[in-house]
Design a protein around this motif. Structure first.
Motif, PDB file in Angstrom:
ATOM      1  N   PHE A 178       0.766  -1.111  -0.014  1.00 30.61           N
ATOM      2  CA  PHE A 178       0.037  -0.299   0.035  1.00 30.61           C
ATOM      3  C   PHE A 178       0.958   1.009  -0.007  1.00 30.61           C
ATOM      4  O   PHE A 178       1.944   1.369   0.122  1.00 30.61           O
ATOM      5  CB  PHE A 178      -0.938   0.221   1.331  1.00 30.61           C
ATOM      6  N   PHE A 179       0.033   2.259  -0.340  1.00 33.07           N
ATOM      7  CA  PHE A 179       0.712   3.710  -0.603  1.00 33.07           C
ATOM      8  C   PHE A 179       0.048   4.744   0.645  1.00 33.07           C
ATOM      9  O   PHE A 179      -1.324   4.612   0.375  1.00 33.07           O
ATOM     10  CB  PHE A 179       0.811   4.340  -1.924  1.00 33.07           C
ATOM     11  N   ARG A 229       4.626  14.051   0.503  1.00 31.93           N
ATOM     12  CA  ARG A 229       5.362  12.835   0.239  1.00 31.93           C
ATOM     13  C   ARG A 229       4.185  11.718   0.143  1.00 31.93           C
ATOM     14  O   ARG A 229       3.346  11.623   0.701  1.00 31.93           O
ATOM     15  CB  ARG A 229       6.502  12.575   1.036  1.00 31.93           C
ATOM     16  N   VAL A 230       4.645  10.825  -0.735  1.00 32.88           N
ATOM     17  CA  VAL A 230       4.009   9.475  -0.823  1.00 32.88           C
ATOM     18  C   VAL A 230       4.986   8.229  -0.305  1.00 32.88           C
ATOM     19  O   VAL A 230       6.170   8.386  -0.760  1.00 32.88           O
ATOM     20  CB  VAL A 230       3.804   9.299  -2.348  1.00 32.88           C
ATOM     21  N   LEU A 231       4.310   7.364   0.624  1.00 32.34           N
ATOM     22  CA  LEU A 231       5.242   6.476   1.212  1.00 32.34           C
ATOM     23  C   LEU A 231       4.660   5.217   0.726  1.00 32.34           C
ATOM     24  O   LEU A 231       3.423   4.914   0.483  1.00 32.34           O
ATOM     25  CB  LEU A 231       5.232   6.488   2.677  1.00 32.34           C
ATOM     26  N   ALA A 232       5.580   4.073   0.550  1.00 29.41           N
ATOM     27  CA  ALA A 232       5.318   2.622   0.027  1.00 29.41           C
ATOM     28  C   ALA A 232       5.540   1.749   1.181  1.00 29.41           C
ATOM     29  O   ALA A 232       6.502   1.777   1.657  1.00 29.41           O
ATOM     30  CB  ALA A 232       6.015   2.517  -1.390  1.00 29.41           C
ATOM     31  N   PHE A 233       4.828   1.008   1.279  1.00 25.76           N
ATOM     32  CA  PHE A 233       4.675  -0.379   2.535  1.00 25.76           C
ATOM     33  C   PHE A 233       4.533  -1.583   1.748  1.00 25.76           C
ATOM     34  O   PHE A 233       3.496  -1.650   0.895  1.00 25.76           O
ATOM     35  CB  PHE A 233       3.742   0.210   3.514  1.00 25.76           C
ATOM     36  N   SER A 234       4.965  -2.543   2.363  1.00 25.21           N
ATOM     37  CA  SER A 234       4.733  -3.868   2.111  1.00 25.21           C
ATOM     38  C   SER A 234       3.569  -4.424   2.885  1.00 25.21           C
ATOM     39  O   SER A 234       2.801  -3.480   3.492  1.00 25.21           O
ATOM     40  CB  SER A 234       5.881  -4.925   2.732  1.00 25.21           C
ATOM     41  N   PRO A 235       2.907  -5.529   2.473  1.00 28.17           N
ATOM     42  CA  PRO A 235       1.759  -5.859   3.248  1.00 28.17           C
ATOM     43  C   PRO A 235       1.459  -5.867   4.568  1.00 28.17           C
ATOM     44  O   PRO A 235       0.417  -5.790   5.320  1.00 28.17           O
ATOM     45  CB  PRO A 235       1.228  -7.074   2.336  1.00 28.17           C
ATOM     46  N   GLU A 236       2.907  -6.135   5.067  1.00 30.66           N
ATOM     47  CA  GLU A 236       2.836  -6.502   6.525  1.00 30.66           C
ATOM     48  C   GLU A 236       3.237  -4.900   7.135  1.00 30.66           C
ATOM     49  O   GLU A 236       3.289  -4.914   8.646  1.00 30.66           O
ATOM     50  CB  GLU A 236       3.965  -7.276   6.966  1.00 30.66           C
TER      51      GLU A 236
END
Length: 300
Positions: free
Chosen positions: A148-149, A158-165
Motif C-alpha cells: 500500500f501507499f 510525500r508518498v510512502l510505500a509499504f509492504s503488506p505487513e
C-alpha cells in the motif's frame, strides 16, 4: 470514445478550470439517499468507499465516525467511537479490509471488515517525517497483493510505500511545483495497471506515477483534486472542493463532463471532499461543509 464525447472536450480557462459545451448532466442525484437514523448526525464527511457487496462506508467527523449503508441507503451499522481524533481518508481493499487516515492523531489504521483492528502505522499524537511517522496523512491506496501507499499530506509532502505487513519500502516527493513534487498530496488511488494517481491539491493537478514512483504525467483538467475515485473503465472522478463540482476525466486526462456548483440543493456541493463508485457505476460524493453524502446515478 465516440464523436459526441470528443465534441464535449473542454477548453481550459485562465484559471485552469474545465468549461464544457452546454448539455444535460450525465448524472442525476438520487432523492433522500441515505436513510440516516436519528441517532446519527453527520459531521464533516471526509471520505467514503464501497465494499465488494456495494455497501457504502461513510467516514465523518462526529460520533459513530464510520457509518455503513446498503446500496439503497438503508442503515446497516456504525462503529469507530473512541478510535478517531479527526477523520480524513477511508479506502476498502480487495479483501474488504477498511483503511483510514486520522489527521488528528497522525495515524494510518487497517481494520477487518467487521471493525477488528489489524494494523496501526505512525506514532499516536506525534507528527514526524521519518519512516515510522506521519504528519497528518491524508489517504491510502492498496494493491491487490496488499502492499500500500500513503499520501502524507498536510505536514509533509510525500508518498510512502509499504509492504503488506506494513514494512517501510520507499518514499518520494517534497514540497514544490515541479514534476514529482507536491503542495498537499491529498488523495491517492491505483488503476488496474498499477499506475498511481495522486491528487496534488494545492497545485491543482493530478500526478501519475508508475509502481516504482517514477513520474509519468500531470493532469490539470480536473481542477483542485480534493478526492479521487476511479471507475473500472479508467475514468477518473475528481471531487473539486474549490469549484464545488465533480469532473470526470478520461484515461488520458481529458475532461468528459462535470456537474455541481456551490449550494445545498441536490446536485450542488459545499466542499466535495471524496468520491467513489459502486459496481453498478453509481457515484457517491462526500461533503465537508455540506456535512452529507449524495448518490448520483447515470441518466437514462
Amino acid at each position: 470514445m465516440n464523436g459526441r464525447r470528443v465534441a464535449l472536450f473542454l477548453m481550459l480557462t485562465s484559471l485552469g478550470q474545465p468549461t464544457l459545451a452546454a448539455e444535460e448532466p450525465a448524472y442525476r442525484p438520487v432523492p433522500d439517499w441515505p436513510e440516516t437514523p436519528s441517532s446519527i448526525q453527520f459531521g464533516a464527511v471526509s471520505a467514503l468507499a464501497t465494499d465488494s457487496t456495494d455497501r457504502i462506508f461513510v467516514f465523518h467527523r462526529g460520533e459513530h465516525p464510520i457509518v455503513v449503508f446498503d446500496r439503497d441507503g438503508k442503515f446497516v451499522r456504525s462503529w469507530g467511537d473512541g478510535l478517531v481524533k479527526k477523520a480524513h481518508g477511508l479506502r476498502i481493499d480487495h479483501n474488504d479490509n477498511i483503511w483510514i487516515t486520522d489527521i488528528g492523531d497522525h495515524l494510518v489504521r487497517k481494520f477487518a471488515h467487521d471493525g477488528t483492528l489489524l494494523m496501526t502505522l505512525g506514532t499516536k499524537g506525534k507528527p514526524g517525517d521519518g519512516p515510522d511517522q506521519f504528519n497528518q496523512p491524508t489517504d491510502v491506496a492498496v494493491t491487490p497483493s496488499g502492499a500500500f501507499f500513503v499520501t502524507d499530506g498536510y505536514g509533509n509532502a510525500r508518498v510512502l510505500a509499504f509492504s503488506p505487513e506494513g514494512r517501510y519500502l520507499k518514499e518520494w516527493g517534497k514540497r514544490g511545483t515541479g514534476d514529482g513534487e507536491f503542495h498537499l498530496p491529498h488523495a491517492i488511488c491505483l488503476d488496474r495497471r498499477g499506475r498511481i494517481y495522486v491528487g496534488d491539491r494545492e497545485n491543482d493537478r493530478v500526478q501519475i506515477f508508475n509502481p516504482e514512483g517514477k513520474f509519468l504525467a500531470s493532469w490539470t483538467a480536473g481542477g483542485a483534486p480534493f478526492g479521487l475515485g476511479l471507475a473500472v473503465d479508467g475514468r477518473l472522478f475528481v471531487a473539486d472542493g474549490r469549484a464545488n463540482r465533480v469532473t470526470v476525466l478520461d484515461p488520458d486526462g481529458k475532461a468528459l463532463t462535470h456537474w455541481g456548483q456551490k449550494g445545498t440543493d441536490p446536485g450542488q456541493f459545499l466542499m466535495p471532499h471524496a468520491a467513489c463508485l459502486d459496481a453498478q457505476g453509481d457515484v457517491y460524493v462526500a461533503e465537508i461543509n455540506g456535512k452529507r453524502v449524495q448518490k448520483f446515478t447515470v441518466k437514462k
